[in-house]
Design an enzyme around this catalytic site. Sequence first.
Site, short mmCIF file in Angstrom:
data_model
loop_
_atom_site.label_atom_id
_atom_site.label_comp_id
_atom_site.label_asym_id
_atom_site.label_seq_id
_atom_site.Cartn_x
_atom_site.Cartn_y
_atom_site.Cartn_z
N ASP A 269 0.82 -1.21 0.00
CA ASP A 269 0.00 0.00 0.00
C ASP A 269 0.86 1.27 0.00
OD1 ASP A 269 -2.51 -0.96 -0.22
OD2 ASP A 269 -3.15 -0.57 1.82
N ASP A 328 3.22 -9.25 9.25
CA ASP A 328 3.52 -7.84 9.01
C ASP A 328 4.93 -7.70 8.45
OD1 ASP A 328 1.06 -7.04 9.79
OD2 ASP A 328 1.63 -6.37 11.79
N ASP A 330 7.66 -6.33 9.36
CA ASP A 330 8.87 -6.46 10.18
C ASP A 330 8.96 -7.84 10.83
OD1 ASP A 330 6.57 -5.63 11.67
OD2 ASP A 330 7.85 -5.36 13.42
N ASP A 422 -7.89 -7.09 13.24
CA ASP A 422 -7.53 -8.40 13.75
C ASP A 422 -8.42 -8.82 14.91
OD1 ASP A 422 -6.56 -6.42 15.36
OD2 ASP A 422 -4.46 -7.04 15.26
#
Length: 693
Positions: A269, A328, A330, A422
């Site tokens: 994104d 994610d 990281d 989530d």
Amino acid sequence: MSRTPNFEFQEWWNKQREKEHDELRLEKSGNFPTSPAFLSLEIRSSGSPGDRTADKDRARTRSARQISWVWLLKFQQIAGSLASITNGFVHLIRTANRRIASPDSPADSASSRLYKIIKVFLIVVLLLLVFELVAYFNGWHFKPPNVSSASAEVLGMIGFVYASWLEIRANYLAPPLQSLINLCIVLFLFQSVDRLVLMMGCFWIKFWGLKPVAAFEYSDTDENAPDDYPMVLVQIPMCNEREVYQQSIAAVCIQDWPKDRILVQVLDDSDELEVQQLINAEVQKWQQRGVRILYRHRLMRTGYKAGNLKSAMGCDYVKDYEFVAIFDADFQPGPDFLKKTIPHFKGNDELALVQTRWSFVNKDENLLTRLQNINLSFHFEVEQQVNGMFINFFGFNGTAGVWRIKALEECGGWLERTTVEDMDIAVRAHLCGWKFIFLNDVKCLCELPESYEAYKKQQHRWHSGPMQLFRLCFSDILKSKVSWKKKANLIFLFFLLRKLILPFYSFTLFCIILPLTMFLPEAHLPAWVVCYVPGMMSILNILPSPQSFPFIVPYLLFENTMSVTKFNAMILGLFRFKSSYEWIVTKKLGRSSENDLVTFEKEQELLVEGTTSLHRSSSESGLLDLTKLEISKKTGKCKRNRLYRKELALAFILLTASVRSLLSAQGIHFYFLLFQGITFLVVGLDLIGEQVS
């Protein structure tokens, strides 16, 4: 007894006479120096009356000129000092205003309103402190004046006002404050009991060695049948993740899983063209090495992460896959991540989610990361593990988990209505009857925010989102077909006690009520509420990470400091203010890149022997890119700290209350207020954690 002559004085006297004669000769010749002799001693010989009068006039003229020069120099020095002080003060105000009113800070009318309330509170406590100091030095603390037995003329105006103040605070202000104190104490005890029950559940799990057991395990050889490897979709949502995109993509691409049974979606994104090109190039590099990986970029970033995942799940080829793993940007899962999680689904058709634990590569980077590690270690090892073991439900952490795609579709898929997508999908799946499993022994590497600014924005989203969700799904919980026990757990424990009551009583009790009790001593806050019980709860919180015991006091003080951010976020989410719907990507620094790339290089040597050189070249190129990134970081902008006005205002409130507590000899309250005020001051000046540019 004869007196010793003073030869030094005689020599000085002779020199002065010679100097005076030289000045007279210069004056007669018209060469008198213009600079005044401040320390000269004029001695005139006796002469005619006219000469003596002229000499006196000249002496007065020189004395006046000397005094004028002295005062002129002093005035210049004073003016220069005032100008320097003024310039420094103006520069300080401009710098403070620029760093407080930074355009990237989330601004909201509710946040500004809370700051205004805190600022008014600060002004009030400062005025009360001055008033109490005057009363203390007049001895009214030992023998308070009585307004009913004396008039204003007898006591004086200040005494009469102070006597009236004593009557007002005892009869009208202290009773409602004491009622609020009692309410907060009850909430505090409820939350402490909940924390204690969770710890007992964790001890029970440790004592009996309880943990989820999979129906089968993958062997280290190739004896497993092809049907043992279901089709798995791996998604990596990211947005402008310049520092960490390489390590996350590499970690997923080296999964020990058949290549024809896995597909990786990089869901980008990013709105920065350069970042888009870098990520796309990284995807193409892995495509050339035989990895089934796709790059997807949305032109319209609607719905933030939930919209990104929803868009990816709408692809036609998703129907061919049974499970989806989400990471994610990281996060770096180990090569055996899928082999440790997927087996739990086999033979357990009611299982929707397998969540793994986070492990932090930079937990010892600074004090801020150490304190975060204490909090999150308790969250995973106690809250998630206990809830997963005994009630098969917990909040999905948004990453490092594997979902059954059928469960996602049955509960409605990803929704864009909150910033905690989530938790939203976990609650809806739980209401549909699905079960969750938490694996405490499977760890996924990730990075903690190292700056207070990034951590504060993260906590703002984590505490405003649940209140949005609670308001939206409250009626759905009541109408659902699950048992009343599950409904009670969701409403009273999951949402109210742990998401609403905790930040409310923490901020109200330690930042508002405690300072007020110093100025309204008729309302009493017990010492065990201030120190003893919070200290015991801090010890319980720190047990999952025993190496952090030296930081138990900073942890207790910092958690109270963060209560203002959590309380503000909770109010914003509960009453639907604008900034509660803002998603700000947590800033990553890529601290773990070098260690992970080296680890990947070693792990890849254990994979297929024929592809070892290919993986090694990838790691070497990653290390080269990392070196360039580190050089660019060092030559970048200088880092400077920010100023956080709510924290600074509360720091002065607590420090003012600590001074007031000295007048009443309240020892334990004084120490708590002093150290808590210093902690607020340190955080407000951005002296904790890594500073941002």
